[in-house]
Scaffold this motif. Structure first.
Motif, short mmCIF file in Angstrom:
data_model
loop_
_atom_site.label_atom_id
_atom_site.label_comp_id
_atom_site.label_asym_id
_atom_site.label_seq_id
_atom_site.Cartn_x
_atom_site.Cartn_y
_atom_site.Cartn_z
N ILE A 159 5.10 14.05 -1.35
CA ILE A 159 5.52 13.06 -0.36
C ILE A 159 4.83 11.74 -0.70
N GLU A 160 5.60 10.66 -0.70
CA GLU A 160 5.03 9.34 -0.94
C GLU A 160 5.37 8.45 0.25
N ILE A 161 4.37 7.78 0.78
CA ILE A 161 4.54 6.85 1.90
C ILE A 161 4.17 5.47 1.40
N GLU A 162 5.08 4.52 1.56
CA GLU A 162 4.84 3.13 1.16
C GLU A 162 5.08 2.23 2.37
N ILE A 163 4.16 1.31 2.62
CA ILE A 163 4.27 0.38 3.74
C ILE A 163 4.56 -1.01 3.19
N SER A 164 5.58 -1.67 3.75
CA SER A 164 5.90 -3.04 3.35
C SER A 164 6.12 -3.88 4.61
N ARG A 165 5.87 -5.16 4.48
CA ARG A 165 6.12 -6.08 5.60
C ARG A 165 7.60 -6.38 5.69
N LYS A 166 8.08 -6.63 6.90
CA LYS A 166 9.48 -7.01 7.05
C LYS A 166 9.72 -8.39 6.46
N ILE A 167 8.74 -9.26 6.63
CA ILE A 167 8.86 -10.63 6.10
C ILE A 167 7.63 -10.92 5.25
N GLY A 168 7.85 -11.35 4.03
CA GLY A 168 6.74 -11.73 3.17
C GLY A 168 6.06 -10.53 2.53
N ALA A 169 4.88 -10.79 1.99
CA ALA A 169 4.10 -9.76 1.31
C ALA A 169 2.71 -9.71 1.92
N PRO B 284 0.84 -1.20 0.00
CA PRO B 284 0.00 0.00 0.00
C PRO B 284 0.87 1.25 0.00
N LYS B 285 0.51 2.22 -0.82
CA LYS B 285 1.25 3.49 -0.86
C LYS B 285 0.29 4.62 -1.14
N LYS B 286 0.69 5.78 -0.71
CA LYS B 286 -0.13 6.98 -0.90
C LYS B 286 0.82 8.14 -1.13
N SER B 287 0.48 9.01 -2.06
CA SER B 287 1.28 10.22 -2.27
C SER B 287 0.37 11.44 -2.17
N PHE B 288 0.95 12.51 -1.72
CA PHE B 288 0.21 13.76 -1.61
C PHE B 288 1.17 14.92 -1.76
N GLU B 289 0.61 16.07 -2.12
CA GLU B 289 1.42 17.27 -2.35
C GLU B 289 1.20 18.26 -1.22
N LEU B 290 2.28 18.94 -0.85
CA LEU B 290 2.21 19.96 0.20
C LEU B 290 2.82 21.25 -0.31
N ASP B 291 2.27 22.36 0.13
CA ASP B 291 2.80 23.67 -0.24
C ASP B 291 3.91 24.08 0.71
N PHE B 292 4.98 23.31 0.72
CA PHE B 292 6.14 23.59 1.55
C PHE B 292 7.40 23.29 0.75
N ASP B 293 8.47 23.95 1.11
CA ASP B 293 9.78 23.67 0.54
C ASP B 293 10.17 22.25 0.94
N ILE C 162 6.67 -3.83 10.20
CA ILE C 162 6.54 -3.21 8.88
C ILE C 162 7.64 -2.18 8.70
N TYR C 163 7.91 -1.87 7.44
CA TYR C 163 8.77 -0.75 7.09
C TYR C 163 7.88 0.32 6.48
N ALA C 164 8.15 1.56 6.84
CA ALA C 164 7.46 2.70 6.25
C ALA C 164 8.51 3.51 5.50
N ASP C 165 8.42 3.50 4.18
CA ASP C 165 9.36 4.26 3.35
C ASP C 165 8.70 5.57 2.95
N ILE C 166 9.39 6.67 3.27
CA ILE C 166 8.87 7.99 2.96
C ILE C 166 9.85 8.68 2.02
N SER C 167 9.36 9.10 0.87
CA SER C 167 10.22 9.81 -0.08
C SER C 167 9.63 11.19 -0.35
N VAL C 168 10.54 12.14 -0.54
CA VAL C 168 10.16 13.53 -0.77
C VAL C 168 10.76 13.97 -2.09
N SER C 169 9.94 14.57 -2.96
CA SER C 169 10.46 15.10 -4.22
C SER C 169 9.96 16.53 -4.41
N THR C 170 10.80 17.34 -5.00
CA THR C 170 10.48 18.75 -5.23
C THR C 170 9.68 18.89 -6.52
#
Length: 196
Positions: free
Chosen positions: A75-85, A8-17, A59-67
């Protein structure tokens, strides 16, 4: 069983640097201790946090930020299991809850005052090798079902967990004592921290 489900992942935009967001994300563990810092990649502008979940072992929560523009970022947040899918509907629902909580925490991080940032920066840093504080309810279940193997002691950071494995929990007596101590709050993490 639904079969393997994409993370599962979700991305959203923010009005911030984007730099403000990157400087704020590092305070996620200060706002919610359930999420522990795992790693980051400055070049790719990504952070990885981890959280414990009983059934998936975390779980791992991967957060990436792009300009996007000078004052807008994605901002994109992706959740993955530590073991398996992910293969169960309730696991996906739980992962979506993590995304929602993390989005709220990121919003709180952006709004931190300079005094709060200063206080967080002066807190002692928790090393990634340190055992995360376990949830009491999880430890009750693990102790009840796997107490004779010493798994609860391993998860709580005790170095003598293997003795329980060799003796099958002291023929059940030692594991029963540990179970009672966890239920009553008498047993803490090996370093003295309370179970959450």
């Amino acid at each position: 069983m639904l079969g393997a489900i994409p993370n599962p992942k979700k991305s959203f935009e923010l009005d911030f640097d984007s730099q403000k967001i990157l400087n704020s994300i590092r305070f996620i563990p200060n706002i919610n201790s359930k999420y522990r810092f795992n790693s980051k990649n400055d070049l790719l502008k990504t952070f990885r946090f981890e959280a414990l979940e009983f059934l998936s072992l975390g779980i791992y929560a991967d957060i990436s930020v792009s300009t996007l523009t000078e004052n807008k970022c994605k901002i994109e947040i992706e959740i993955s299991r530590k073991i398996g899918a992910f293969d169960q509907a309730h696991e996906v629902a739980k992962a979506n809850e993590h995304i929602s909580v993390l989005a709220t925490i990121i919003g709180n991080c952006i709004q931190l005052t300079p005094e709060q940032i200063h206080a967080f920066e002066n807190q002692p840093e928790i090393l990634p090798s340190e055992k995360p504080t376990q949830m009491k309810s999880t430890m009750i279940l693990v102790s009840f079902f796997l107490g004779g193997l010493g798994i609860h002691r391993l998860m709580m950071g005790y170095s003598n967990w293997w003795l329980m494995l060799l003796t099958m929990g002291g023929c059940g007596i030692w594991s029963l004592i540990d179970f009672i101590r966890i239920v009553t709050g008498g047993m803490k993490m090996a370093d003295g921290r309370e179970l959450v």
